[in-house]
Write a protein that holds these residues in place. Structure first.
Motif, mmCIF file in Angstrom:
data_model
loop_
_atom_site.group_PDB
_atom_site.id
_atom_site.type_symbol
_atom_site.label_atom_id
_atom_site.label_comp_id
_atom_site.label_asym_id
_atom_site.label_seq_id
_atom_site.Cartn_x
_atom_site.Cartn_y
_atom_site.Cartn_z
ATOM 1 N N GLY A 141 0.790 -1.231 0.000
ATOM 2 C CA GLY A 141 0.000 0.000 0.000
ATOM 3 C C GLY A 141 0.815 1.271 0.000
ATOM 4 O O GLY A 141 0.280 2.356 -0.278
ATOM 5 N N ASP A 142 2.116 1.191 0.312
ATOM 6 C CA ASP A 142 2.971 2.377 0.243
ATOM 7 C C ASP A 142 3.110 2.840 -1.205
ATOM 8 O O ASP A 142 3.146 2.033 -2.134
ATOM 9 N N THR A 143 3.205 4.156 -1.378
ATOM 10 C CA THR A 143 3.549 4.736 -2.673
ATOM 11 C C THR A 143 4.943 5.326 -2.552
ATOM 12 O O THR A 143 5.200 6.123 -1.644
ATOM 13 N N VAL A 144 5.854 4.921 -3.434
ATOM 14 C CA VAL A 144 7.245 5.358 -3.333
ATOM 15 C C VAL A 144 7.681 5.984 -4.647
ATOM 16 O O VAL A 144 7.164 5.654 -5.722
ATOM 17 N N LEU A 145 8.635 6.910 -4.556
ATOM 18 C CA LEU A 145 9.248 7.504 -5.738
ATOM 19 C C LEU A 145 10.637 6.919 -5.908
ATOM 20 O O LEU A 145 11.455 6.974 -4.984
ATOM 21 N N PHE A 146 10.914 6.375 -7.101
ATOM 22 C CA PHE A 146 12.219 5.801 -7.392
ATOM 23 C C PHE A 146 12.756 6.468 -8.654
ATOM 24 O O PHE A 146 12.196 6.319 -9.741
ATOM 25 N N HIS A 147 13.842 7.210 -8.506
ATOM 26 C CA HIS A 147 14.454 7.867 -9.657
ATOM 27 C C HIS A 147 15.225 6.862 -10.514
ATOM 28 O O HIS A 147 15.680 5.820 -10.025
ATOM 29 N N ALA A 148 15.396 7.200 -11.783
ATOM 30 C CA ALA A 148 16.121 6.340 -12.740
ATOM 31 C C ALA A 148 15.505 4.946 -12.770
ATOM 32 O O ALA A 148 16.191 3.936 -12.635
ATOM 33 N N ALA A 149 14.203 4.903 -12.981
ATOM 34 C CA ALA A 149 13.467 3.647 -12.877
ATOM 35 C C ALA A 149 13.829 2.647 -13.961
ATOM 36 O O ALA A 149 13.567 1.450 -13.808
ATOM 37 N N ALA A 150 14.424 3.093 -15.059
ATOM 38 C CA ALA A 150 14.789 2.179 -16.144
ATOM 39 C C ALA A 150 16.252 1.778 -16.096
ATOM 40 O O ALA A 150 16.733 1.077 -16.981
ATOM 41 N N GLY A 151 16.971 2.196 -15.064
ATOM 42 C CA GLY A 151 18.360 1.799 -14.899
ATOM 43 C C GLY A 151 18.457 0.409 -14.297
ATOM 44 O O GLY A 151 17.449 -0.249 -14.016
ATOM 45 N N GLY A 152 19.676 -0.058 -14.094
ATOM 46 C CA GLY A 152 19.879 -1.394 -13.560
ATOM 47 C C GLY A 152 19.249 -1.586 -12.193
ATOM 48 O O GLY A 152 18.518 -2.553 -11.950
ATOM 49 N N VAL A 153 19.520 -0.664 -11.268
ATOM 50 C CA VAL A 153 18.910 -0.736 -9.944
ATOM 51 C C VAL A 153 17.412 -0.510 -10.052
ATOM 52 O O VAL A 153 16.608 -1.194 -9.412
ATOM 53 N N LEU A 164 6.088 -6.521 -3.513
ATOM 54 C CA LEU A 164 5.762 -6.216 -2.114
ATOM 55 C C LEU A 164 4.401 -5.545 -1.965
ATOM 56 O O LEU A 164 3.922 -5.371 -0.839
ATOM 57 N N GLY A 165 3.793 -5.158 -3.076
ATOM 58 C CA GLY A 165 2.477 -4.532 -3.001
ATOM 59 C C GLY A 165 2.509 -3.028 -2.925
ATOM 60 O O GLY A 165 1.499 -2.395 -2.568
ATOM 61 N N ALA A 166 3.625 -2.424 -3.287
ATOM 62 C CA ALA A 166 3.743 -0.971 -3.282
ATOM 63 C C ALA A 166 3.319 -0.404 -4.633
ATOM 64 O O ALA A 166 3.322 -1.095 -5.653
ATOM 65 N N THR A 167 2.944 0.875 -4.619
ATOM 66 C CA THR A 167 2.706 1.621 -5.849
ATOM 67 C C THR A 167 3.983 2.380 -6.177
ATOM 68 O O THR A 167 4.493 3.138 -5.346
ATOM 69 N N VAL A 168 4.521 2.174 -7.376
ATOM 70 C CA VAL A 168 5.824 2.732 -7.750
ATOM 71 C C VAL A 168 5.649 3.879 -8.730
ATOM 72 O O VAL A 168 5.052 3.714 -9.802
ATOM 73 N N ILE A 169 6.191 5.027 -8.351
ATOM 74 C CA ILE A 169 6.323 6.161 -9.262
ATOM 75 C C ILE A 169 7.792 6.234 -9.653
ATOM 76 O O ILE A 169 8.666 6.293 -8.784
ATOM 77 N N GLY A 170 8.074 6.224 -10.944
ATOM 78 C CA GLY A 170 9.463 6.217 -11.387
ATOM 79 C C GLY A 170 9.757 7.338 -12.363
ATOM 80 O O GLY A 170 8.935 7.642 -13.228
ATOM 81 N N THR A 171 10.912 7.961 -12.227
ATOM 82 C CA THR A 171 11.331 8.961 -13.208
ATOM 83 C C THR A 171 12.191 8.290 -14.273
ATOM 84 O O THR A 171 12.956 7.367 -13.992
ATOM 85 N N VAL A 172 12.040 8.777 -15.501
ATOM 86 C CA VAL A 172 12.777 8.249 -16.652
ATOM 87 C C VAL A 172 13.145 9.412 -17.568
ATOM 88 O O VAL A 172 12.641 10.530 -17.408
ATOM 89 N N GLY A 173 14.013 9.124 -18.562
ATOM 90 C CA GLY A 173 14.470 10.192 -19.439
ATOM 91 C C GLY A 173 13.933 10.129 -20.852
ATOM 92 O O GLY A 173 14.273 10.977 -21.684
ATOM 93 N N SER A 174 13.080 9.142 -21.169
ATOM 94 C CA SER A 174 12.540 9.025 -22.515
ATOM 95 C C SER A 174 11.291 8.158 -22.487
ATOM 96 O O SER A 174 11.043 7.432 -21.514
#
Length: 325
Positions: A141-153, A164-174
């Motif tokens: 149920g947590d919402t998290v921000l993860f930068h560089a979401a398309a990178g290896g990590v 884990l059941g989280a909502t993921v917000i990810g930043t990307v460059g394209s």
């Protein structure tokens, strides 16, 4: 003699020299590994350019690899010649056909995981493990921000967080990277070249903000990341892809909602042998269960490591990259 990639001084990718080095027989507590795959990670860039200075030069860089045990030194009982092993830890020296490692920083590989997969996931995967299970224990149920979401990590994190059941917000460059992140469990992508990520996060969370931001970008995203957090949220700054974060007044954390800030590292989270084994076991479990898929999207011969660094820094790579001795 064996081939390795060394730096003789800090610099750009041209500072990486592919040359002969001598690898001695393993001493007490050491293991000699014949390497089949070496991981490429952003920390290698920091070692190369001097942001994270090495103790002595010239030095073979690289923090992650996989291969087969060729010989063991006195006192080593946990491993024997022929064992498949992997690591993601100090001391640096992974960019080589063969190297020595302290036995207690190695783990045995399950049969279900290939050498290339291991070299692509140990550092990045155990980084994700400590970030989302120990630095901030993400809950369903947590919402998290993860930068560089398309990178290896990022791709590993998106899959594991989704599991884990989280909502993921990810930043990307394209848009291409946005599609890649979404295909790996990222629920909302923000193209930072076209959108204000802070405003978009606030919109997605109906103004509440997120409990945690995972930021490996550094200078360019630090202030905006703080503004994405809810009161008493945690800012996890674990990299500097755009450069180091400038000094700032800690009072800002109070002004923005009594925020927390941490600058963690894998080395500090896996100091003890027991921590390393538990972290690797958790990673192996989600990978072998198919919850997290490890994709090697780029490979380079070890002799072309300089080009691999150029592509990494230019953000031309996605997912994991492996160097092949």
């Amino acid at each position: 003699m064996t081939k390795a990639v060394r730096i003789h001084g800090p610099g750009g990718p041209e500072a990486l020299v592919y040359e002969d080095v001598e690898v001695p027989a393993p001493g007490a507590g050491e293991v000699l590994i014949e390497q089949t795959a070496c991981g490429l990670n952003y920390i290698d860039v920091y070692h190369r350019n001097g942001l994270y200075p090495l103790a002595a030069l010239p030095a073979v860089i690289g923090m992650e690899g996989a291969g087969t045990v060729a010989a063991v030194g006195d006192g080593v009982t946990a491993f024997q010649p022929g064992d498949r092993v992997a690591y993601a830890d100090a001391p640096p020296g992974a960019y080589a056909e063969a190297r020595l490692m302290p036995w207690h920083r190695l783990v045995k590989l399950p049969d279900a995981i290939s050498d290339q997969q291991a070299a692509a996931m140990m550092l990045q995967g155990m980084t994700v493990e400590y970030l989302i299970r120990r630095t901030y224990a993400v809950q369903p149920g947590d919402t998290v921000l993860f930068h560089a979401a398309a990178g290896g990590v990022g791709l590993i994190a998106c899959q594991w967080l989704d599991h884990l059941g989280a909502t993921v917000i990810g930043t990307v460059g394209s848009e291409e990277k946005a599609a890649l992140a979404k295909a790996h469990g990222c629920h909302h992508t923000i193209n930072y070249r076209e959108e204000d990520f802070t405003a978009r996060v606030r919109e997605l969370t109906e103004g509440a903000g997120v409990p945690v931001v995972y930021d490996s970008i550094g200078k360019d995203t630090f202030e905006g990341s703080l503004d994405c957090l809810r009161p008493r949220g945690l800012m996890v700054s674990f990299g500097n892809a755009s450069g180091p974060v400038p000094p700032f007044n800690p009072a800002v954390l109070g002004q923005k909602g009594s925020l927390y800030l941490t600058r963690p590292s894998l080395l500090n989270y896996n100091v003890q042998r027991e921590e390393l084994e538990a972290s690797a076991a958790a990673l192996f479990e989600v990978v072998t269960a198919g919850k997290v898929k490890i994709e090697v999207n780029q490979t380079y011969p070890l002799s072309e490591t300089a080009q691999a660094h150029r592509d990494l820094e230019a953000r031309k790579t996605t997912g994991s990259t492996v160097l092949l001795p």
